[in-house]
Design an enzyme around this catalytic site. Sequence first.
Site, PDB file in Angstrom:
ATOM      1  N   ASP A   1       0.918  -1.151   0.154  1.00 19.35           N
ATOM      2  CA  ASP A   1      -0.102  -0.168  -0.127  1.00 19.35           C
ATOM      3  C   ASP A   1       0.882   1.239  -0.040  1.00 19.35           C
ATOM      4  O   ASP A   1       1.931   1.259   0.482  1.00 19.35           O
ATOM      5  CB  ASP A   1      -0.849  -0.070   1.210  1.00 19.35           C
ATOM      6  CG  ASP A   1      -2.160   0.808   1.071  1.00 19.35           C
ATOM      7  OD1 ASP A   1      -3.304   0.416   0.902  1.00 19.35           O
ATOM      8  OD2 ASP A   1      -1.849   2.343   0.948  1.00 19.35           O
TER       9      ASP A   1
ATOM     10  N   THR B   1     -16.168  -2.386  -9.218  1.00 23.24           N
ATOM     11  CA  THR B   1     -17.331  -1.466  -8.531  1.00 23.24           C
ATOM     12  C   THR B   1     -19.014  -1.670  -9.443  1.00 23.24           C
ATOM     13  O   THR B   1     -18.590  -1.551 -10.689  1.00 23.24           O
ATOM     14  CB  THR B   1     -17.302  -0.208  -8.297  1.00 23.24           C
ATOM     15  OG1 THR B   1     -18.498   0.608  -7.724  1.00 23.24           O
ATOM     16  CG2 THR B   1     -16.582   0.553  -9.732  1.00 23.24           C
ATOM     17  N   ASP B   2     -19.820  -1.581  -8.783  1.00 20.13           N
ATOM     18  CA  ASP B   2     -21.161  -1.658  -9.372  1.00 20.13           C
ATOM     19  C   ASP B   2     -21.239  -0.178 -10.364  1.00 20.13           C
ATOM     20  O   ASP B   2     -21.955  -0.372 -11.397  1.00 20.13           O
ATOM     21  CB  ASP B   2     -22.428  -1.752  -8.546  1.00 20.13           C
ATOM     22  CG  ASP B   2     -22.473  -0.395  -7.635  1.00 20.13           C
ATOM     23  OD1 ASP B   2     -21.556   0.018  -7.456  1.00 20.13           O
ATOM     24  OD2 ASP B   2     -23.327  -0.665  -6.566  1.00 20.13           O
ATOM     25  N   GLU B   3     -20.484   0.734 -10.012  1.00 22.55           N
ATOM     26  CA  GLU B   3     -20.789   2.007 -10.881  1.00 22.55           C
ATOM     27  C   GLU B   3     -20.268   1.912 -12.354  1.00 22.55           C
ATOM     28  O   GLU B   3     -20.371   2.870 -12.902  1.00 22.55           O
ATOM     29  CB  GLU B   3     -19.890   3.096  -9.941  1.00 22.55           C
ATOM     30  CG  GLU B   3     -20.267   3.549  -8.618  1.00 22.55           C
ATOM     31  CD  GLU B   3     -19.774   4.504  -8.154  1.00 22.55           C
ATOM     32  OE1 GLU B   3     -19.643   5.569  -8.601  1.00 22.55           O
ATOM     33  OE2 GLU B   3     -19.351   4.220  -6.638  1.00 22.55           O
TER      34      GLU B   3
ATOM     35  N   TYR C   1     -14.489   8.810 -11.987  1.00 20.58           N
ATOM     36  CA  TYR C   1     -14.269   7.269 -11.083  1.00 20.58           C
ATOM     37  C   TYR C   1     -14.486   6.276 -11.640  1.00 20.58           C
ATOM     38  O   TYR C   1     -13.875   5.451 -11.788  1.00 20.58           O
ATOM     39  CB  TYR C   1     -14.702   7.736  -9.691  1.00 20.58           C
ATOM     40  CG  TYR C   1     -14.639   6.227  -9.013  1.00 20.58           C
ATOM     41  CD1 TYR C   1     -13.385   5.771  -8.602  1.00 20.58           C
ATOM     42  CD2 TYR C   1     -15.940   5.683  -8.502  1.00 20.58           C
ATOM     43  CE1 TYR C   1     -13.530   4.604  -7.966  1.00 20.58           C
ATOM     44  CE2 TYR C   1     -15.864   4.689  -7.887  1.00 20.58           C
ATOM     45  CZ  TYR C   1     -14.584   3.815  -7.752  1.00 20.58           C
ATOM     46  OH  TYR C   1     -14.894   2.558  -7.109  1.00 20.58           O
TER      47      TYR C   1
ATOM     48  N   LYS D   1     -12.448   3.109 -13.542  1.00 19.45           N
ATOM     49  CA  LYS D   1     -12.768   1.710 -13.008  1.00 19.45           C
ATOM     50  C   LYS D   1     -13.152   0.879 -14.253  1.00 19.45           C
ATOM     51  O   LYS D   1     -12.724  -0.279 -14.395  1.00 19.45           O
ATOM     52  CB  LYS D   1     -13.615   1.573 -11.914  1.00 19.45           C
ATOM     53  CG  LYS D   1     -13.039   2.302 -10.463  1.00 19.45           C
ATOM     54  CD  LYS D   1     -11.918   1.501 -10.026  1.00 19.45           C
ATOM     55  CE  LYS D   1     -12.152  -0.180  -9.637  1.00 19.45           C
ATOM     56  NZ  LYS D   1     -10.760  -0.889  -8.896  1.00 19.45           N
TER      57      LYS D   1
END
Length: 319
Positions: A35, A127-129, A151, A155
Site C-alpha cells: 500500500d 465496482t457496480d458504478e 471515477y 474503473k
Amino acid sequence: MKNKLLVTGGAGFIGSNFIRYQIKEDLNYKIINLDKLTYAGNLNNLRDIENNPNYKFIKGDILDKKMIDTLIRKEKPDCLINFAAESHVDNSILDPFSFTKTNVLGTNLLLDIAKKNKIKKFIQVSTDEVYGSIENGSFKESDCLRPNSPYSASKASADLVVRSFIKTYNFPAIIVRLSNNFGPYQHTEKFIPLFITNFLQNKKSSLYGDGKNIREWIYVEDACSGIDKILHEGNIGEIYNIGSGEERSNIEVVTILQEQMQQGKGMVNFIKDRKGHDFRYSLNSSKIRKMGWRPRYKFDESLVKTIMWYKENKNWWKK
C-alpha cells in the site's frame, strides 16, 4: 508450503477488512500487503494482526514498475488481488487525471508484471458504478459498461484492460464488481461514516439533491466472503457481481441513522446535486449465489454494528 497472496491497497477500507477476514478464515495463506499509504490508507486498520506470522506489510506504489517487479520476483505470490484505487467520486470530478493514472495505468502495470512473472491468478476488484445508473431491474455481468463519473470511467477502463489481457494473452484474471460497501475502518469522507461521525459530534451533514438516489448496500465482511469465494472457486476469465440485494435511498439511510443513534434531527443540509450523479445502482448477483455464496448480514443489523464501531473507536477516526 502456504500459498501467498499479494494484496495491493490492503491498508484501505475493503482491502484491510479482506486481509483480516482471510487471516481469520484461512490459515493456508501468507499475505503480503502493498500500500502507498495515501490519506485513505491507514495501517491502524491492521494493528491487531501486524505481528501475525502470516502477514507482511510493504509500503509501495503500484505505479513503481521496478519495485513491483522486484517484489513479485522475490516473494513469488501465487495470486494478486488488486484493491488499490482512487475511489472518491467527488475527488474524481475535481482531479480526473489522478484517477486515470492510478486506476487505469496502475492496473495495467500490475497486469504486465504479473504476466511476466507468471502469477497463477489475478483478481481485479471493481465496482457496480461501471455499469452506470439503472431505473428498473439489476445489472448482469454481461451488460454494457456506461460509467458516468471520472471515477467509474477509470474503473471501467481498468476492467477492460483486464479483459484484454484475458483475451489476448490467456491471462488468468477474474473481475469482481461490488455494490456499495460499509462497515468498520471506512474513511469518514464516505457517506455512512461521514453521517455517523458528524452526528456523534453534533455537526451538520450535507446531502446531495433530494436524497432519493438509491444504492445497494453490502456489509464489508459479506463482500470479503464473496471475494474469498471467487478466489477459491471462481472461473478464470469470468466476471462476478457481488451484491446484497438490499437497496436504500440516501435519505432512508440518514433517517435510519437518526433513529438508531437518537440524534441528528435537523442536522441535514440538502445541497445542489453532484455533477453526473447516478440515480440507482443494482446488481444481479445470481451468478455467485449459484456457487453457494450468500450475504450473512442484513442491512439494518450491520448498520447498528457499524454505528457501534464508530462510537467505540473515536481515536481511530478523529485522527
